[in-house]
Structure formats: structure tokens, C-alpha cells
Design an enzyme around this catalytic site. Structure first.
Site, mmCIF file in Angstrom:
data_model
loop_
_atom_site.group_PDB
_atom_site.id
_atom_site.type_symbol
_atom_site.label_atom_id
_atom_site.label_comp_id
_atom_site.label_asym_id
_atom_site.label_seq_id
_atom_site.Cartn_x
_atom_site.Cartn_y
_atom_site.Cartn_z
ATOM 1 N N GLY A 103 3.235 8.778 0.845
ATOM 2 C CA GLY A 103 2.714 10.117 0.583
ATOM 3 C C GLY A 103 2.979 11.100 1.708
ATOM 4 O O GLY A 103 2.838 12.310 1.529
ATOM 5 N N MET A 123 0.870 -1.155 0.000
ATOM 6 C CA MET A 123 0.000 0.000 0.000
ATOM 7 C C MET A 123 0.906 1.204 0.000
ATOM 8 O O MET A 123 1.431 1.569 1.034
ATOM 9 C CB MET A 123 -0.895 -0.046 1.234
ATOM 10 C CG MET A 123 -1.782 -1.273 1.159
ATOM 11 S SD MET A 123 -2.736 -1.487 2.630
ATOM 12 C CE MET A 123 -1.442 -1.678 3.799
ATOM 13 N N GLY A 124 1.151 1.794 -1.165
ATOM 14 C CA GLY A 124 1.972 2.981 -1.303
ATOM 15 C C GLY A 124 1.589 3.938 -0.206
ATOM 16 O O GLY A 124 2.335 4.159 0.725
ATOM 17 N N THR A 125 0.434 4.470 -0.291
ATOM 18 C CA THR A 125 -0.283 5.047 0.849
ATOM 19 C C THR A 125 0.072 6.409 1.371
ATOM 20 O O THR A 125 1.211 6.848 1.362
ATOM 21 C CB THR A 125 -0.181 4.099 2.063
ATOM 22 O OG1 THR A 125 -0.758 2.885 1.712
ATOM 23 C CG2 THR A 125 -0.933 4.643 3.247
ATOM 24 N N THR A 126 -1.017 7.020 1.859
ATOM 25 C CA THR A 126 -0.876 8.174 2.734
ATOM 26 C C THR A 126 -1.796 7.880 3.909
ATOM 27 O O THR A 126 -2.988 7.662 3.727
ATOM 28 C CB THR A 126 -1.369 9.458 2.035
ATOM 29 O OG1 THR A 126 -0.689 9.588 0.800
ATOM 30 C CG2 THR A 126 -1.123 10.667 2.897
#
Lengths: 273, 233
Positions: B143, B11-14
Site C-alpha cells: 500500500g 501481509m499485503g500491508t501498509t
């Protein structure tokens, strides 16, 4: 999660074949490629349940090993699972969880739930850290309603209204993303699934042959094997083929009668009660 | 760019967690990527551990799902043994113990947030490696790199719930605009004495930032705004 257990002195994994494989590799013998299901598998939720779909091509490297394999595996009467990745892995893991579910049904006296299958699959795959190469689309209808999940080889899962997996997943997803909406009827759902699988069959080299569909609703499951056959054999001879005796020229004949070897063996002691 | 579909789900995610006067607001984007392909564009990264404690997950999807499942199970037992709801501190520490003791094998950065009657709203950050740190607000995921300066300037103590929610949504959408591995929709969870409230902000409701285009059906509509010249032989 990583626990250190002592290896038993007897039994346990024998690494003899691993040394043999290394020796073979060193001598230039290449390992045969795994049979993978290149694959396009999809699932979607419609108003009365879920529809699962799959193509039927199994590949071994560049060769099509099976033109009509079954990728929609039985998990429970109300739960089916499409499998992409290494064919042996998907087959083994779905069979294993299917047995576990059956035992669980006997123990609980109830219909199996999709989340049960999901948890069993994800814990097994996680403990093998992605080495069991099985990417699955799990769908079913239980007391809590219709469910659709994707399971990845590393053990993560997603819950979605429509899902695609396998090498043809991008082609199939493009169909779903443009045409999916909530509250599809049964006919629309099956049509959309077939269209998505066909997108995979025709645009992905790892997928091909026929479309299998499985529709799971409350109390009823329909496994539509070979729902569509968009790749028939062209140019089949309508007369058929006949091989008349005398058509093939005989160049030479050599007949070697097999000598039966009969040895008289002394009868041992008669068996005693 | 090669699509590596066999790459582990990450989950690349922020992810964001902020405290306000009365509780906490947790927020996250919804993108789960497998290599360069978005495997799930509407995932829910804010997972329930107990009625009053939630966790924002970033890193490997499989690792964080398994950690959440274990901690939910331990907390359930703990609640039964304790006879009252578990505290946020206990939940965060259980996550931290799993994360620290298995640090070689896990890739999980999480933010644990919740409300209990002893300390009120609390945010605990448990990044890669298994440190635990209580903070008035916390950011995580790929992020978050774009949000440090933003929070330094925009954060203030004792916000109201509306202010906190707006801050979280604005921050998430800023990060999603700049980080390729974050995107989709914004989900928020508010936890306070009254309970838990989930909110959903669809992509079209999020503000647009510098040079971001309006969502359209096709770029062709923008490019061919004038009548094309007739073809001539």
C-alpha cells in the site's frame, strides 16, 4: 534458519527411493494422491473458555478414505488442536508436540500453556518451509486464560476470538462473521460451532459426515465425539441382511488338500549356560 | 479469481513510521491475506521487540514473525548483558543482519521504530534485501506505493504528537482505500520518553475518500430504495 551442516558419511537420508519414484513416473505410474483432510475446522472463544469443532471426512483425491476420522487431536489435558491439510502431517506434528509438551510438564511441574504448544508448532513448521502441510486451529485454557490460535503451514500464526481453517473455512467463516459475538454462553458457543461445521459439511465437497466438538474450560475438557450426526445412512434395511446357506448357486467344486511339508532337522548343540 | 488457500500467508500491508518532536508513531493496517482470501482481518502487524522498540512487519507473515521472535530473544540477552535498555539502532541492526544474511530465503520488509535516551525517537527502514536506512519517516508494504506523493506533500519536521498520529491514520486509510491487499482497521503505536501507547481505529471511524460508500448492512438497501413495481401476470 538456513544453516549449512555437513552430511555425515554414514547414515543420513538415503535417496534410493527417490530415484525409484522418478523411474516409476517416467514409466507412466502415477503417484497416489496424499490422504488429505479436506476439512472444515473451527474454534471460538466464549465466556468460560474455548470451543473447537471439526468435521470427520478424510479424502484421498476424489474418494472418501475415512467417513469418521478424528481431527481434534490431543495436545495436553487442557489443550486440543484441530488439524487440516495432509492427514499424516497433522497427525505427526500434533503427536510430536504433544510428547514434547508432556516432557516439558515433567520438567517444569506445571500445567502446559497454549503459547508453548504454539511456539513448538510454529518453529517446526517454519523450519520445513511449508512442506509439512499442516494448518491447525489450536485452542486451550491455561493459567493465563482461554487462548485460540491458528497455525499455517509456513509457520505463521494468528491469535483470534474465532477462527476457521480448511477447504470449508469460507463456509464456516460466513456463519461466524454473521453470528459471533463476545461473551457467548457454553450452549450458544457449541451451537454456533456446530452450525459453522455443518455449513462446511453441506457446502464444501472436501468436508462431510459428522460434527466433532471439544469444549475446554478452566479445569475441565469435554471431548464430544460425534456431537451431531447429520448424515445418517438412508434406506438401511430394518430386517438386516442374512445370507442363508444354499442362497448362492454353486457352479463347480474343486478340493485340493494342502500337503504338510515336514522336514526333520538335525538338532544342533544344546544351549549351554 | 481462484482462491489459493495453500498460498503462503502474506501481509499485503501498509506500514508507516514517522518521527515527531518527542518520539515516534508507528502505524499499520490489519489485513493478512492467503492468496485472495483474507485470512485475518484484524491482525496486529506492530510487534514489540523491547519495551521501547517496536517493529512494523510486511511481507511473509511467517518470515517476519520468526525474525521478530529471534530479535526479541537477542535483544533480551543484550539488555541483560548491557545493563540498560537496548538502543533502537541495535534493534534495527539485529533485524538487518538476519534479513541480509538470509536474503535468499526471506521475504520481509520491516520498519523498526522506537525511543532511547541517546538519540530520542528514531525510525529505521529495513526493506527486502536487508538494507538499513535511518529516516525521519518511512513507509512500506504494497500500500505504500500510493503514499509517496502524499508524504512528499504532507510531511513536515517537528510535528506534535497529535499531528503525527493524524498523519499516520490518514495515510493508512488512503492506502487501504486504494490497495486491495491492505484493509481492516488501523493500529498505531506511539513510543516516547514516557512509554508506549497503543491506539485502535475501527473501520467505521476512518474517513471515506473519493467514491467510497458508507458502510451499510447490505447493498440491497441502496439499490431498492424505491417501492418495487407489483408483479403482474
Amino acid at each position: 534458519m538456513g544453516r549449512m551442516t555437513d552430511l555425515p558419511t554414514k547414515g543420513g537420508f538415503s535417496f534410493d527411493l527417490c530415484t525409484r519414484n522418478e523411474m516409476l513416473l517416467k514409466n507412466g505410474v502415477q503417484m497416489p494422491p496424499f490422504r488429505k483432510t479436506g476439512t472444515t475446522i473451527v474454534g471460538l472463544v466464549f465466556q468460560d473458555g474455548v470451543v473447537l469443532g471439526a468435521d470427520t471426512r478424510a479424502t484421498e483425491g476424489p474418494i472418501v478414505a475415512d467417513k469418521n476420522c478424528e481431527k481434534i487431536h490431543f495436545m495436553a489435558p487442557n489443550i486440543y488442536c484441530c488439524g487440516a491439510g495432509t492427514a499424516a502431517d497433522t497427525e505427526a506434528v500434533t503427536d510430536m508436540v504433544s510428547s514434547q509438551l508432556q516432557l516439558h510438564r515433567y520438567a517444569t511441574g506445571r500445567e502446559s500453556r497454549v503459547v508453548t504448544a504454539l511456539t513448538l508448532l510454529k518453529s517446526h513448521l517454519f523450519s520445513y518451509q511449508g512442506h509439512v502441510s499442516a494448518a491447525l486451529v489450536l485452542g486451550g485454557f491455561d493459567v493465563t486464560g482461554p487462548h485460540l490460535h491458528t497455525v499455517y503451514p509456513h509457520g505463521s500464526t494468528d491469535t483470534l476470538p474465532f477462527a476457521t481453517m480448511g477447504s470449508g473455512s469460507l463456509a464456516a467463516m460466513s456463519v461466524f462473521e454473521s453470528k459471533y459475538r463476545e461473551g457467548l454462553t457454553r450452549e450458544e458457543g457449541i451451537e454456533l460451532v456446530a452450525e459453522a461445521i455443518c455449513a462446511g459439511i453441506f457446502n464444501d465437497l472436501g468436508s462431510g459426515s459428522n460434527v466433532d466438538v471439544c469444549v475446554i474450560t478452566k479445569g475441565k475438557t469435554e471431548y464430544l465425539r460425534n456431537y451431531q450426526l447429520p448424515n445418517p445412512r438412508t434406506y438401511i434395511s430394518s430386517k438386516g441382511y442374512s445370507f442363508v446357506k444354499g442362497q448362492t448357486e454353486v457352479l463347480s467344486t474343486k478340493i485340493t488338500p494342502i500337503q504338510p511339508k515336514v522336514e526333520a532337522v538335525e538338532a544342533g548343540d544344546a544351549m549351554e549356560e | 479469481m481462484d482462491l489459493d488457500l495453500s498460498a503462503p500467508h502474506s501481509m499485503g500491508t501498509t506500514i508507516i513510521g514517522v518521527t515527531y518532536n518527542g518520539g515516534v508513531v508507528l502505524g499499520a493496517d490489519s489485513r493478512t491475506s492467503t492468496g485472495m482470501y483474507v485470512a485475518n482481518r484484524a491482525s496486529d502487524k506492530i510487534t514489540e521487540l523491547t519495551d521501547n522498540v517496536y517493529v512494523c512487519r510486511s511481507g511473509s507473515a511467517a518470515d517476519t514473525q520468526v525474525i521478530s521472535d529471534y530479535v526479541r530473544y537477542f535483544l533480551h540477552q543484550h539488555t541483560i548483558q548491557l545493563g540498560q535498555p537496548a538502543t533502537v539502532k541495535v534493534a534495527a541492526n539485529l533485524v538487518r543482519l538476519l534479513s541480509y544474511q538470509n536474503k535468499n530465503m526471506l521475504q520481509a520488509g520491516v520498519i523498526v521504530g522506537g525511543w532511547d535516551k541517546y538519540e530520542g525517537g528514531q525510525i529505521y527502514s529495513v526493506p527486502l534485501g536487508g538494507t538499513i536506512l535511518r529516516q525521519p519517516f518511512s513507509i512500506g508494504g504494497s500500500g505504500s506505493s500510493y503514499l509517496y506523493g502524499f508524504f512528499d506533500q504532507a510531511w513536515k519536521e517537528d510535528m506534535t504528537h497529535e499531528e503525527a498520529e493524524q498523519l499516520v491514520v490518514k495515510a493508512a486509510s488512503l492506502a487501504m482505500a486504494r490497495d486491495g491487499a491492505s484493509g481492516g482497521v488501523v493500529r498505531t503505536v506511539t513510543i516516547n520518553a514516557e512509554g508506549v501507547t497503543r491506539k485502535f481505529y475501527g473501520g467505521d471511524t476512518l474517513p471515506l475518500w473519493h467514491e467510497e460508500l458508507e458502510p451499510t448492512n447490505s447493498l440491497l438497501d441502496l439499490l431498492s430504495s424505491s417501492v418495487p413495481e407489483p408483479m403482474s401476470t
